[in-house]
Motif scaffolding. Structure first.
Motif, PDB file in Angstrom:
ATOM      1  N   MET A  78      -6.972  -6.737  -8.000  1.00  0.00           N
ATOM      2  CA  MET A  78      -6.056  -5.612  -7.372  1.00  0.00           C
ATOM      3  C   MET A  78      -6.423  -4.399  -8.149  1.00  0.00           C
ATOM      4  SD  MET A  78      -2.564  -7.533  -6.505  1.00  0.00           S
ATOM      5  CE  MET A  78      -2.478  -9.510  -6.124  1.00  0.00           C
ATOM      6  N   ASN A  97      -8.623  -8.487  -3.863  1.00  0.00           N
ATOM      7  CA  ASN A  97      -7.647  -7.727  -3.224  1.00  0.00           C
ATOM      8  C   ASN A  97      -7.802  -6.260  -4.032  1.00  0.00           C
ATOM      9  OD1 ASN A  97      -5.025  -8.144  -1.333  1.00  0.00           O
ATOM     10  ND2 ASN A  97      -4.596  -6.419  -2.535  1.00  0.00           N
ATOM     11  N   ARG A 118      -9.124  -4.511  -0.147  1.00  0.00           N
ATOM     12  CA  ARG A 118      -8.587  -3.692   1.020  1.00  0.00           C
ATOM     13  C   ARG A 118      -9.302  -2.394   0.782  1.00  0.00           C
ATOM     14  NH1 ARG A 118      -3.698  -5.231   2.746  1.00  0.00           N
ATOM     15  NH2 ARG A 118      -3.289  -3.425   3.556  1.00  0.00           N
ATOM     16  N   LYS A 137     -10.455  -6.918   3.637  1.00  0.00           N
ATOM     17  CA  LYS A 137      -9.655  -6.082   4.602  1.00  0.00           C
ATOM     18  C   LYS A 137     -10.045  -4.522   4.500  1.00  0.00           C
ATOM     19  CE  LYS A 137      -5.872  -9.139   4.562  1.00  0.00           C
ATOM     20  NZ  LYS A 137      -6.510 -10.132   4.333  1.00  0.00           N
TER      21      LYS A 137
ATOM     22  N   ARG B 147      -2.562 -12.917   2.913  1.00  0.00           N
ATOM     23  CA  ARG B 147      -2.805 -11.646   1.846  1.00  0.00           C
ATOM     24  C   ARG B 147      -2.353 -10.398   3.090  1.00  0.00           C
ATOM     25  NH1 ARG B 147      -4.755 -13.542  -2.959  1.00  0.00           N
ATOM     26  NH2 ARG B 147      -4.137 -15.600  -2.945  1.00  0.00           N
ATOM     27  N   GLY B 149      -1.030  -7.197   4.217  1.00  0.00           N
ATOM     28  CA  GLY B 149      -0.323  -5.980   3.770  1.00  0.00           C
ATOM     29  C   GLY B 149      -0.072  -6.642   2.470  1.00  0.00           C
ATOM     30  N   MET B 150      -0.989  -7.390   1.458  1.00  0.00           N
ATOM     31  CA  MET B 150      -0.871  -7.530   0.192  1.00  0.00           C
ATOM     32  C   MET B 150      -1.501  -6.346  -0.665  1.00  0.00           C
ATOM     33  SD  MET B 150      -0.194  -9.710  -2.025  1.00  0.00           S
ATOM     34  CE  MET B 150       0.133  -9.201  -3.700  1.00  0.00           C
ATOM     35  N   ASN B 151      -0.528  -5.566  -1.449  1.00  0.00           N
ATOM     36  CA  ASN B 151      -1.030  -4.611  -2.326  1.00  0.00           C
ATOM     37  C   ASN B 151      -0.450  -4.375  -3.773  1.00  0.00           C
ATOM     38  OD1 ASN B 151       0.486  -2.236  -2.683  1.00  0.00           O
ATOM     39  ND2 ASN B 151       0.644  -2.449  -0.088  1.00  0.00           N
ATOM     40  N   PRO B 152      -0.985  -4.113  -4.675  1.00  0.00           N
ATOM     41  CA  PRO B 152      -0.364  -4.266  -5.933  1.00  0.00           C
ATOM     42  C   PRO B 152       0.659  -3.205  -6.242  1.00  0.00           C
ATOM     43  CG  PRO B 152      -2.662  -2.798  -6.146  1.00  0.00           C
ATOM     44  CD  PRO B 152      -2.468  -3.413  -4.535  1.00  0.00           C
ATOM     45  N   ASP B 153       0.964  -2.248  -5.309  1.00  0.00           N
ATOM     46  CA  ASP B 153       1.939  -1.356  -5.576  1.00  0.00           C
ATOM     47  C   ASP B 153       3.230  -2.087  -5.240  1.00  0.00           C
ATOM     48  OD1 ASP B 153       0.518   0.811  -6.354  1.00  0.00           O
ATOM     49  OD2 ASP B 153       0.172   1.681  -4.289  1.00  0.00           O
ATOM     50  N   LEU B 155       3.762  -5.178  -4.935  1.00  0.00           N
ATOM     51  CA  LEU B 155       3.695  -6.458  -5.854  1.00  0.00           C
ATOM     52  C   LEU B 155       4.607  -5.773  -7.274  1.00  0.00           C
ATOM     53  CD1 LEU B 155       2.600  -9.341  -6.423  1.00  0.00           C
ATOM     54  CD2 LEU B 155       1.108  -8.225  -7.863  1.00  0.00           C
TER      55      LEU B 155
END
Lengths: 240, 445
Positions: A78, A97, A118, A137, B147, B149-153, B155
């Motif tokens: 991430m 990610n 992403r 993505k 995943r 729409g998964m993003n660390p923000d 989270l």
């Protein structure tokens, strides 16, 4: 020219953290505390990772990190904004990610490198194992060597560049991502087809190779793969 | 050969094996060439909490006064490792449902209602919307195989993390959102082209098996600085092993979804034929936790057919720490309302039967991405209804707990239950009413 950033910054102070004596939690917390432009070291060197998992994951800061040795699962997971370079091999889920920044590995990467990424750039100078770029993505991935089976599985957007060969089921169930392979493809996955390599594709390939620090390959030697779009709306005659 | 006698309706004999529904489905399959996809949950008769009864107090136990003596309902989720556990006022939470499957105002209403009564709501396959974050005091962020729409923000904005391995309606199956619900906003959140049929992965992209799961949980804890509880959600199948493996992997809580759990879009054959009912699942999970000495240390949240306070009380008595509602929450907000009878008729359905949540034509404005339909739904009213419904579930569960003499709903226990059927007795491992017989358990000595 993201690959050159680490060399250019060599003259500024480097914060050295030895994981043989510092708990991983402490390292990651210090890296996380730099989010939002907070004061702190901008250049880091991590020693003795010894295959630890989750090294330098969840960073949200424009910093540079050099990792001297091999890392386990989910290194730079991430990642946001940071430039992370692994001088060794990486375990599964490298830069999973990733949303921005750059992650580079000098050696090989295990399976699921760049999974669901992403944005940003992931460069593997050795080989990447199975599922490289799975469900990507928007990330760009450049692999100097070869990739294993099911790479680019369900890839949605972004670009996957493979300078060597690709294993079975490449780009299986791919959406709008673009895959470039220079060597042999064992087998294309469901709904993945070869497409014409036009000048615009050579241009983006040249840019991606440049960003990855690869200057000895001709974009015209690559083939382009993408979605036939037959599975976008289900029809029984197209089912596998 | 049966012939039609218009004066005697009994002259026609319907096949048990090929009844009208089976015949209609064979004809539909032959006509359309695709399996039937629908929303809602299992419609077949299954052993459930209705097959259990509570033993109110009398001489051997004394009850508590209804609504006067204290019967607490609070529950804390994530006490094992998280620095900031989730502290709920009631043991009923809102299950994961995606923006995409549901409209933005429906998601907002779930947040409003849950927050009003001090409980949590959950994102879904598609990421976190600003509306649901804003209106949910406690929001659980799902990490799904896709995943999307998964993003660390997001989270880091969440109050808890839920790693979704499976769901009760389709254990072993991935998500599904058909093209007519992939609006521009949904497409952007999921990084997909507009209008395609989106089928989410059934396996996580970066881990496989319990050993990897442990490392994945470790990564999520590192990213969020060990603050947030990490739940693991499983569809009920091999529940004993799944629960124990999730505990071994380091879960703070197990979310267990029985086969009656709802879905926005799944193949009918999957909904009706895969998984085990919630009733046996909750008991197996509770026993698995007890064996490890982790009951109440790793919280158990049970979903799949929770409709009433009686369901809540019985699930807690069998060992759950909390329950989740999905289908019932949608109904509470106005799904299948008789007020929409004419609208349902126009799309070939009827109030009380509507299950085409996958189609995006929901006249209630809940399971749709059509702006016009979604605008019919009032998130304030919807939120109020959710809050009302959650209060009723809680009051009912308290009423039953007090009748059993319990000062906290968690003090309900299997000993407070008996079963009406042999099947339920065997599955819940409580005696058949009026006997001491628990089928499959040697308790005769």
């Amino acid at each position: 020219m993201r690959a050159e950033v680490t060399e250019a910054a060599e003259t500024t102070a480097v914060e050295v953290v030895d994981l043989a004596s510092t708990p991983l939690r402490e390292l990651n917390q210090r890296l996380h505390d730099l989010a939002g432009g907070a004061d702190g070291p901008r250049r880091w060197r991590i020693l003795n990772p010894n295959g630890a998992h989750a090294v330098a994951c969840g960073i949200d800061a424009e910093i540079e990190i050099e990792i001297q040795g091999h890392v386990g699962y989910y290194c730079a997971g991430m990642n946001k904004l940071a430039t992370v370079r692994v001088h060794g091999n990486a375990g599964p889920g490298l830069a999973e990610n990733i949303t921005s920044g750059t992650v580079m590995v000098d050696g090989n990467a295990s399976q699921s490198a760049g999974a669901t990424g992403r944005g940003g750039l992931l460069v593997v100078h050795g080989d990447a194992a199975a599922r490289c770029g799975i469900s990507m993505k928007g990330v760009d991935i450049v692999v100097r060597g070869s990739v294993g089976h099911l790479s680019g599985f369900i890839a949605q957007t972004g670009r996957l560049v493979v300078c060597g060969d690709a294993g079975e089921a490449l780009g299986d169930s791919i959406y709008e991502a673009r895959i470039y392979v220079r060597g042999a493809v064992s087998e294309l996955g469901a709904d993945c087809v070869e497409k014409e390599l036009r000048d615009e594709h050579r241009a983006e390939l040249a840019d991606l190779l440049l960003q990855a620090g690869i200057d000895d390959l001709d974009p015209s030697d690559f083939r382009r793969y993408g979605s036939a779009r037959r599975l976008y709306n289900f029809h029984v005659d197209n089912a596998y | 050969m049966a012939t039609m006698d218009t004066h005697d309706p009994w002259s026609l004999r319907e096949s048990y094996l090929y009844d009208r529904r089976v015949i209609a489905e064979i004809q539909r399959a032959a006509r359309e060439g695709i399996y039937d996809i629908r929303g809602f949950g299992a419609k077949r008769r299954l052993p459930h909490f209705d097959d259990l009864l509570l033993l109110g107090a009398s001489i051997s136990r004394y009850p508590l006064e209804g609504y006067r003596e204290r019967c607490d309902t609070d529950v804390t989720l994530g006490t094992r490792f998280a620095k900031k556990p989730l502290e709920l006022k009631i043991p009923v939470t809102i299950a994961g449902m995606s923006f995409g499957a549901l409209s933005a105002p429906a998601k907002e209403a779930l947040g409003r209602g849950a927050s009003e009564v001090g409980t949590s709501t959950t994102t879904g396959d598609g990421g976190m919307t600003p509306e649901e974050r804003e209106h949910s005091k406690m929001l659980v962020y799902q990490v799904l195989p896709s995943r999307y729409g998964m993003n660390p923000d997001d989270l880091r904005k969440a109050d808890a993390i839920e790693i979704v391995v499976g769901q009760g309606a389709k254990p072993g199956g991935g998500g599904m959102l058909l093209g007519h619900k992939i609006s521009d906003r949904v497409a952007e959140m999921r990084s997909l082209p507009r209008g395609i049929d989106q089928r989410s992965a059934s396996r996580h992209p970066d881990w496989t098996g319990p050993d990897d799961l442990e490392i994945k949980i470790g990564e999520l804890r590192e990213i969020t600085d060990w603050e947030k509880p990490v739940f693991v959600k499983i569809g009920a199948t091999r529940t004993y092993y799944d629960v124990q493996l999730a505990v071994k992997a380091g879960a703070d809580a197990i979310v267990l979804d029985g086969m009656q759990g709802g879905t926005a879009a799944t193949q009918d054959v999957f909904i009706e034929h895969v998984g085990i009912p919630t009733l046996p699942a909750v008991r197996i999970a509770s026993d698995a936790l007890q064996e490890l000495g982790m009951h109440r240390q790793v919280q158990l949240i049970v979903s799949g057919g929770i409709r009433t306070g009686a369901d809540v009380a019985k699930a807690l008595a069998l060992g759950a720490d909390a329950v989740s509602i999905g289908t019932a929450a949608l109904i509470a907000m106005g799904d299948n309302s008789p007020e929409l009878e004419e609208e349902y008729a126009k799309i070939g359905s009827a109030a009380g039967f509507y299950d085409d949540w996958q189609a995006g034509r929901d006249p209630a404005g809940i399971s749709t991405q059509d702006d016009e339909l979604a605008a019919r739904f009032d998130p304030l009213l919807g939120g109020r209804r959710i809050a009302n419904y959650l209060r009723v579930l809680t009051l009912e569960a308290q009423t039953l707990a007090r009748a059993c003499g319990k000062s906290h709903v968690h003090n309900l226990e299997p000993e407070d239950l008996v079963a009406l059927t042999v099947e339920a007795a065997a599955m819940a491992r409580v005696p058949l009413a009026g006997t001491s017989w628990i089928p499959g358990v040697d308790n005769q000595g």
